[in-house]
Design a protein around this motif. Structure first.
Motif, mmCIF file in Angstrom:
data_model
loop_
_atom_site.group_PDB
_atom_site.id
_atom_site.type_symbol
_atom_site.label_atom_id
_atom_site.label_comp_id
_atom_site.label_asym_id
_atom_site.label_seq_id
_atom_site.Cartn_x
_atom_site.Cartn_y
_atom_site.Cartn_z
ATOM 1 N N TYR A 40 -4.513 27.871 2.003
ATOM 2 C CA TYR A 40 -5.271 27.618 2.224
ATOM 3 C C TYR A 40 -4.485 26.148 2.957
ATOM 4 C CZ TYR A 40 -7.080 25.059 -1.063
ATOM 5 O OH TYR A 40 -7.553 23.933 -2.064
ATOM 6 N N ASN A 41 -4.290 25.405 2.714
ATOM 7 C CA ASN A 41 -3.408 24.797 3.060
ATOM 8 C C ASN A 41 -2.188 24.294 4.680
ATOM 9 O OD1 ASN A 41 -2.769 22.346 3.601
ATOM 10 N ND2 ASN A 41 -2.085 20.360 1.390
ATOM 11 N N THR A 42 -2.560 25.357 5.146
ATOM 12 C CA THR A 42 -1.080 25.534 6.364
ATOM 13 C C THR A 42 -0.870 24.427 6.723
ATOM 14 O OG1 THR A 42 -3.169 25.186 8.362
ATOM 15 C CG2 THR A 42 -3.227 27.410 7.162
ATOM 16 N N ALA A 43 -1.175 23.215 7.026
ATOM 17 C CA ALA A 43 -0.913 22.025 7.293
ATOM 18 C C ALA A 43 1.001 21.838 6.581
ATOM 19 C CB ALA A 43 -0.997 20.595 7.623
ATOM 20 N N ALA A 44 0.587 21.688 5.255
ATOM 21 C CA ALA A 44 1.404 21.498 3.718
ATOM 22 C C ALA A 44 2.146 22.840 3.907
ATOM 23 C CB ALA A 44 0.619 21.243 2.900
ATOM 24 N N ARG A 45 2.130 24.228 4.150
ATOM 25 C CA ARG A 45 2.422 24.423 3.879
ATOM 26 C C ARG A 45 3.699 24.555 5.314
ATOM 27 N NH1 ARG A 45 -0.290 30.009 3.456
ATOM 28 N NH2 ARG A 45 1.777 30.663 3.323
ATOM 29 N N ALA A 46 3.324 24.074 6.259
ATOM 30 C CA ALA A 46 4.448 24.571 7.897
ATOM 31 C C ALA A 46 5.384 23.279 7.486
ATOM 32 C CB ALA A 46 3.775 24.505 8.837
ATOM 33 N N ALA A 47 4.303 21.755 7.392
ATOM 34 C CA ALA A 47 5.666 21.472 6.831
ATOM 35 C C ALA A 47 6.690 21.371 5.832
ATOM 36 C CB ALA A 47 4.680 19.800 6.523
ATOM 37 N N PRO B 122 -5.063 8.407 3.550
ATOM 38 C CA PRO B 122 -5.749 9.423 5.203
ATOM 39 C C PRO B 122 -5.785 8.671 6.495
ATOM 40 C CG PRO B 122 -7.377 9.786 2.440
ATOM 41 C CD PRO B 122 -5.588 8.783 2.714
ATOM 42 N N GLU B 123 -5.457 7.832 6.397
ATOM 43 C CA GLU B 123 -5.772 6.880 7.750
ATOM 44 C C GLU B 123 -3.436 7.091 8.651
ATOM 45 O OE1 GLU B 123 -4.638 3.653 4.643
ATOM 46 O OE2 GLU B 123 -5.478 5.127 4.291
ATOM 47 N N TYR B 124 -2.699 7.432 7.895
ATOM 48 C CA TYR B 124 -0.897 8.008 8.018
ATOM 49 C C TYR B 124 -0.771 9.100 8.069
ATOM 50 C CZ TYR B 124 -0.228 3.024 6.897
ATOM 51 O OH TYR B 124 -0.128 1.715 6.780
ATOM 52 N N ARG B 125 -1.948 9.703 8.288
ATOM 53 C CA ARG B 125 -1.585 11.224 8.393
ATOM 54 C C ARG B 125 -1.462 12.028 9.659
ATOM 55 N NH1 ARG B 125 -6.227 13.579 3.852
ATOM 56 N NH2 ARG B 125 -4.487 12.012 1.702
ATOM 57 N N GLY B 126 -0.463 12.644 10.051
ATOM 58 C CA GLY B 126 -0.483 13.232 11.166
ATOM 59 C C GLY B 126 0.617 12.562 11.872
ATOM 60 N N ARG B 127 1.514 11.697 11.603
ATOM 61 C CA ARG B 127 2.609 10.902 11.889
ATOM 62 C C ARG B 127 3.610 11.649 11.315
ATOM 63 N NH1 ARG B 127 0.948 4.608 10.780
ATOM 64 N NH2 ARG B 127 -1.600 4.678 11.688
ATOM 65 N N GLY B 128 4.610 12.779 10.996
ATOM 66 C CA GLY B 128 5.429 13.073 9.573
ATOM 67 C C GLY B 128 5.523 12.488 8.379
ATOM 68 N N LEU B 129 5.000 12.143 8.436
ATOM 69 C CA LEU B 129 5.187 10.941 6.724
ATOM 70 C C LEU B 129 5.854 11.983 5.874
ATOM 71 C CD1 LEU B 129 3.394 7.750 7.181
ATOM 72 C CD2 LEU B 129 5.474 8.034 7.572
ATOM 73 N N SER B 130 4.954 13.449 5.622
ATOM 74 C CA SER B 130 4.945 13.997 4.246
ATOM 75 C C SER B 130 6.324 14.961 4.949
ATOM 76 C CB SER B 130 4.004 15.309 5.074
ATOM 77 O OG SER B 130 4.329 15.835 6.058
ATOM 78 N N LYS C 185 0.785 -1.040 0.271
ATOM 79 C CA LYS C 185 -0.143 -0.347 -0.212
ATOM 80 C C LYS C 185 1.013 0.856 -0.251
ATOM 81 C CE LYS C 185 -3.497 2.415 2.739
ATOM 82 N NZ LYS C 185 -4.001 2.728 1.834
ATOM 83 N N VAL C 186 0.782 2.293 -0.674
ATOM 84 C CA VAL C 186 1.209 3.625 -0.802
ATOM 85 C C VAL C 186 1.097 4.326 -0.003
ATOM 86 C CG1 VAL C 186 1.804 5.669 -1.712
ATOM 87 C CG2 VAL C 186 1.390 3.228 -3.510
ATOM 88 N N VAL C 187 1.837 4.968 1.191
ATOM 89 C CA VAL C 187 1.535 5.508 2.566
ATOM 90 C C VAL C 187 2.155 6.989 1.916
ATOM 91 C CG1 VAL C 187 1.590 3.556 4.102
ATOM 92 C CG2 VAL C 187 3.658 5.015 3.448
ATOM 93 N N PHE C 188 2.838 7.101 0.908
ATOM 94 C CA PHE C 188 3.306 8.422 0.776
ATOM 95 C C PHE C 188 3.839 8.188 -0.435
ATOM 96 C CE2 PHE C 188 7.111 11.089 -0.100
ATOM 97 C CZ PHE C 188 6.478 12.556 0.096
ATOM 98 N N LYS C 189 3.575 9.403 -1.456
ATOM 99 C CA LYS C 189 4.125 10.070 -2.565
ATOM 100 C C LYS C 189 3.987 11.190 -3.095
ATOM 101 C CE LYS C 189 0.370 10.402 -5.497
ATOM 102 N NZ LYS C 189 1.673 11.970 -6.126
#
Length: 281
Positions: free
Chosen positions: A257-264, A223-231, A199-203
């Motif tokens: 508006y994607n504040t989480a991605a911008r912060a990452a 989606p089920e792997y988000r919030g774990r720092g994988l990005s 299963k692809v968990v990050f790409k």
């Protein structure tokens, strides 16, 4: 003294002048520059026309007219000329994409005849980095996707595109063009992922690449792997590949508006250097 201006479709003999203009802004123009470096200016190979705006006989601005309408190094006068040409031709593109100021001007001129848009993303920060993040260890499980793994990566690509754009890339032609594009990225070694138990968990992909700059696109975490720092660890791995094998500058653009991605992205070393705008039809 009056300036003599003209607009025309460029042909293969104009390649040198077009590339000189494109390479004057290597990060902003990476997407179109990469296409032109591979395909030249022949419309069939390029997948669209390249319009040139000339002032006193010198090429000053460009506009790529294909699946996207992209103003390039465009002055206000050139934007007006490109808008006139696009209006006469009728809308053939699925989006207008470009530097926020010029894309906004182009859209204001075209909206009365082309509107309404499905969505307008008026401010998409353009971010760059030239170095590896010092504090984040790249995910050792992120790797290049092999050609025999297309059936593994495609569902993740479709999910990302649908989530990002709001429509499935499989609509219309059944996804043939989209699958061909993903196959091209896989075949050129620019598709990366972490695959756990099939299963692809990050790409992510390096969607555009020139000797001066490259652009990452399609960043997605299941989606089920988000919030774990994988990005962050995944992006660090892709940055490492990009800097080592592709170009000295790595870029991307992201919805404001994607504040989480911008912060990452900031955490892995990206900084904002400008903004794009996208008008989606």
């Amino acid at each position: 003294m009056l300036t003599q201006t003209t607009t025309r479709v460029l042909d293969p003999e104009d390649l040198g002048a077009a590339l000189a203009l494109l390479e004057s802004e290597p990060v902003t123009n990476a997407f179109v520059t990469a296409r032109v470096q591979v395909a030249g200016l022949d419309p069939w190979r390029l997948g669209g026309e390249m319009w040139g705006w000339y002032a006193d006989g010198r090429l000053r601005s460009l506009c790529y007219s294909g699946a996207n309408l992209v103003p390039i190094c465009a002055t206000p006068e050139a934007v007006r000329a490109f808008a006139d040409r696009a209006r006469r031709a009728g809308r053939r593109c699925s989006s207008i994409v470009g530097p926020a100021e010029t894309a906004s001007m182009l859209w204001k001129l075209l909206e009365p005849s082309w509107g309404p848009a499905r969505e307008v993303r008026a401010h998409q920060p353009l971010m760059v980095t030239e170095s590896m993040p010092p504090d984040i260890e790249p995910d050792p499980y992120v790797r290049r996707i092999r050609k025999d793994e297309m059936d593994v990566i495609m569902p993740a690509c479709v999910a990302m595109f649908t989530e990002e754009v709001g429509v499935s890339p499989m609509a219309g032609d059944g996804g043939l063009l989209y699958q061909a594009r993903i196959a091209e990225l896989v075949g050129t070694g620019r598709s990366f992922a972490r695959i756990d138990d099939g299963k692809v968990v990050f790409k992510a992909e390096i969607g555009a690449a020139t000797p001066l700059a490259c652009q990452i696109q399609g960043v997605w975490v299941a989606p089920e792997y988000r919030g774990r720092g994988l990005s962050e660890t995944g992006m660090a791995a892709v940055i490492r590949y990009a800097l080592a094998d592709v170009a000295p500058v790595v870029s991307l653009y992201v919805n404001d508006y994607n504040t989480a991605a911008r912060a990452a992205y900031r955490r892995v070393g990206f900084r904002e250097v400008g903004a794009f705008m996208s008008v989606l039809f």
